[in-house]
Motif scaffolding. Structure first.
Motif, short mmCIF file in Angstrom:
data_model
loop_
_atom_site.label_atom_id
_atom_site.label_comp_id
_atom_site.label_asym_id
_atom_site.label_seq_id
_atom_site.Cartn_x
_atom_site.Cartn_y
_atom_site.Cartn_z
N ARG A 45 0.82 -1.22 0.00
CA ARG A 45 0.00 0.00 0.00
C ARG A 45 0.85 1.26 0.00
O ARG A 45 0.34 2.35 -0.22
N PHE A 46 2.17 1.11 0.23
CA PHE A 46 3.07 2.25 0.18
C PHE A 46 3.85 2.31 -1.13
O PHE A 46 4.79 3.10 -1.25
N SER A 47 3.51 1.49 -2.09
CA SER A 47 4.30 1.38 -3.32
C SER A 47 4.35 2.68 -4.13
O SER A 47 5.31 2.91 -4.85
N LEU A 48 3.33 3.53 -4.02
CA LEU A 48 3.32 4.79 -4.77
C LEU A 48 4.15 5.87 -4.09
O LEU A 48 4.60 6.82 -4.72
N SER A 49 4.33 5.73 -2.78
CA SER A 49 5.11 6.71 -2.03
C SER A 49 5.68 6.01 -0.80
O SER A 49 5.03 5.95 0.25
N SER A 50 6.88 5.46 -0.94
CA SER A 50 7.47 4.63 0.10
C SER A 50 8.76 5.23 0.64
O SER A 50 9.55 5.81 -0.09
N CYS A 51 8.96 5.05 1.95
CA CYS A 51 10.22 5.46 2.58
C CYS A 51 11.20 4.31 2.66
O CYS A 51 12.34 4.49 3.11
N CYS A 52 10.79 3.11 2.24
CA CYS A 52 11.72 1.98 2.22
C CYS A 52 11.94 1.53 0.78
O CYS A 52 11.08 1.73 -0.08
N PHE A 53 13.08 0.94 0.52
CA PHE A 53 13.35 0.37 -0.79
C PHE A 53 12.61 -0.96 -0.92
O PHE A 53 12.38 -1.67 0.08
N SER A 54 12.26 -1.33 -2.12
CA SER A 54 11.46 -2.53 -2.34
C SER A 54 12.15 -3.79 -1.82
O SER A 54 11.50 -4.71 -1.32
N ASN A 55 13.49 -3.84 -1.91
CA ASN A 55 14.18 -5.06 -1.48
C ASN A 55 14.10 -5.28 0.04
O ASN A 55 14.31 -6.40 0.51
N TYR A 56 13.78 -4.21 0.79
CA TYR A 56 13.63 -4.39 2.24
C TYR A 56 12.47 -5.34 2.55
O TYR A 56 12.51 -6.06 3.56
N THR A 57 11.46 -5.34 1.71
CA THR A 57 10.24 -6.10 2.00
C THR A 57 10.35 -7.59 1.66
O THR A 57 9.41 -8.35 1.92
N GLU A 58 11.47 -8.03 1.13
CA GLU A 58 11.60 -9.42 0.71
C GLU A 58 11.45 -10.39 1.87
O GLU A 58 10.76 -11.41 1.77
N GLU A 59 12.09 -10.09 3.01
CA GLU A 59 12.00 -10.97 4.17
C GLU A 59 10.61 -10.94 4.79
O GLU A 59 10.20 -11.90 5.45
N LEU A 60 9.90 -9.83 4.59
CA LEU A 60 8.55 -9.73 5.14
C LEU A 60 7.52 -10.48 4.29
O LEU A 60 6.42 -10.77 4.76
N ALA A 61 7.88 -10.78 3.06
CA ALA A 61 6.92 -11.35 2.11
C ALA A 61 6.68 -12.84 2.33
O ALA A 61 5.73 -13.40 1.76
N VAL A 62 7.51 -13.50 3.12
CA VAL A 62 7.32 -14.93 3.37
C VAL A 62 6.46 -15.13 4.61
O VAL A 62 6.29 -14.22 5.42
N SER A 63 5.93 -16.32 4.75
CA SER A 63 5.17 -16.66 5.96
C SER A 63 5.34 -18.16 6.22
O SER A 63 5.13 -18.97 5.31
N PRO A 64 5.74 -18.54 7.41
CA PRO A 64 5.99 -17.66 8.55
C PRO A 64 7.30 -16.89 8.42
O PRO A 64 8.27 -17.40 7.85
N VAL A 65 7.31 -15.68 8.98
CA VAL A 65 8.53 -14.88 9.01
C VAL A 65 9.42 -15.39 10.12
O VAL A 65 8.98 -15.55 11.26
N SER A 66 10.67 -15.64 9.79
CA SER A 66 11.64 -16.06 10.80
C SER A 66 12.48 -14.89 11.28
O SER A 66 12.65 -14.66 12.47
N LYS A 67 13.00 -14.11 10.30
CA LYS A 67 13.94 -13.05 10.63
C LYS A 67 13.76 -11.89 9.68
O LYS A 67 13.56 -12.08 8.48
N VAL A 68 13.80 -10.67 10.20
CA VAL A 68 13.81 -9.45 9.40
C VAL A 68 15.06 -8.69 9.76
O VAL A 68 15.25 -8.29 10.91
N ASP A 69 15.93 -8.51 8.76
CA ASP A 69 17.26 -7.98 9.00
C ASP A 69 17.97 -8.90 10.00
O ASP A 69 18.14 -10.07 9.73
N ASN A 70 18.32 -8.41 11.18
CA ASN A 70 19.03 -9.24 12.16
C ASN A 70 18.16 -9.55 13.37
O ASN A 70 18.65 -9.96 14.41
N THR A 71 16.85 -9.31 13.25
CA THR A 71 15.93 -9.54 14.35
C THR A 71 15.06 -10.75 14.07
O THR A 71 14.32 -10.78 13.09
#
Length: 227
Positions: A45-71
């Motif tokens: 929903r932020f694709s038209l005006s986003s403060c993050c780069f698209s590649n940041y969302t790659e880890e969020l796109a899976v389910s279940p999420v195990s890790k985002v960045d180092n968390t």
């Protein structure tokens, strides 16, 4: 008279927008200013005006999420799908929404402070996660960190034992990032209506908005339409 004036003054301060042409936080995964990101795999929903780069969302796109960045999100086991959904909403808002610049932490420019979040959102989040487990109350400060990421200091317990209710969850899990206001219409639901809420808050604080009650009714009508 002093109390209403003080409330308006605090509200105006909380809505201060970053200067110097930047409308994003200064975190390491934030852009300087928002812009289109057509390749987002999550937080779309932020694709038209986003403060993050698209590649940041790659880890969020899976389910279940195990890790985002180092968390790691699964130190106490995989989150249930509904609980994970709310975690994603929080993460997308913090990293990708250009609206967060309205609540930059005055002590640092890479975090948020007292974002008004709706009680109903918090209650739904608490219900979604109440049977999931966590070992920390504050996900910003309470982890034990090493080269492998975040680790538990204490045993894992259900969310409904770690937090008293939805308000406690919203106001404690991410430190001072969120605050539940008394007015149910002056708050965010982390949905597509947030930009309208921010516009209303800004005009309300400048004295140019419509009365609160008509705005509240309009918002309730929009929420019913969504449901």
């Amino acid at each position: 008279m002093m109390i209403p004036l003080l409330g308006i003054f605090i509200a105006i301060l909380s809505l201060a927008i970053c200067c110097n042409g930047q409308n994003c936080l200064s975190g390491r995964y934030h852009k300087l200013s928002s812009g289109p990101e057509p390749g987002m795999e999550e937080c779309r929903r932020f694709s038209l005006s986003s403060c993050c780069f698209s590649n940041y969302t790659e880890e969020l796109a899976v389910s279940p999420v195990s890790k985002v960045d180092n968390t790691y999100w699964d130190r106490c086991g995989q989150l249930s799908p509904r609980c994970e959904e709310y975690m994603k909403k929080i993460d997308c808002f913090f990293h990708c929404s250009p609206l967060v610049s309205n609540w930059v932490n005055p002590n640092n420019s890479y975090s948020i402070h007292n974002v008004p979040i709706c009680q109903s959102f918090c209650d739904d989040w608490f219900t979604a996660c109440m049977n999931d487990r966590t070992c920390v109350r504050n996900w910003i400060s309470d982890w034990e960190w090493d080269e492998h990421g975040n680790n538990c200091r204490n045993e894992c317990i259900p969310y409904q034992q770690m937090y008293r209710n939805g308000k406690d969850l919203c106001e404690r899990m991410w430190g001072m990032s969120f605050k539940v206001p008394s007015c149910p219409c002056h708050c965010l639901m982390l949905d597509d209506d947030d930009s309208n809420v921010v516009q209303h808050l800004q005009s309300h604080n400048s004295g140019t908005s419509n009365p609160v009650e008509p705005y509240c009714q309009q918002r309730k009508n929009r929420q019913r339409e969504v449901k």
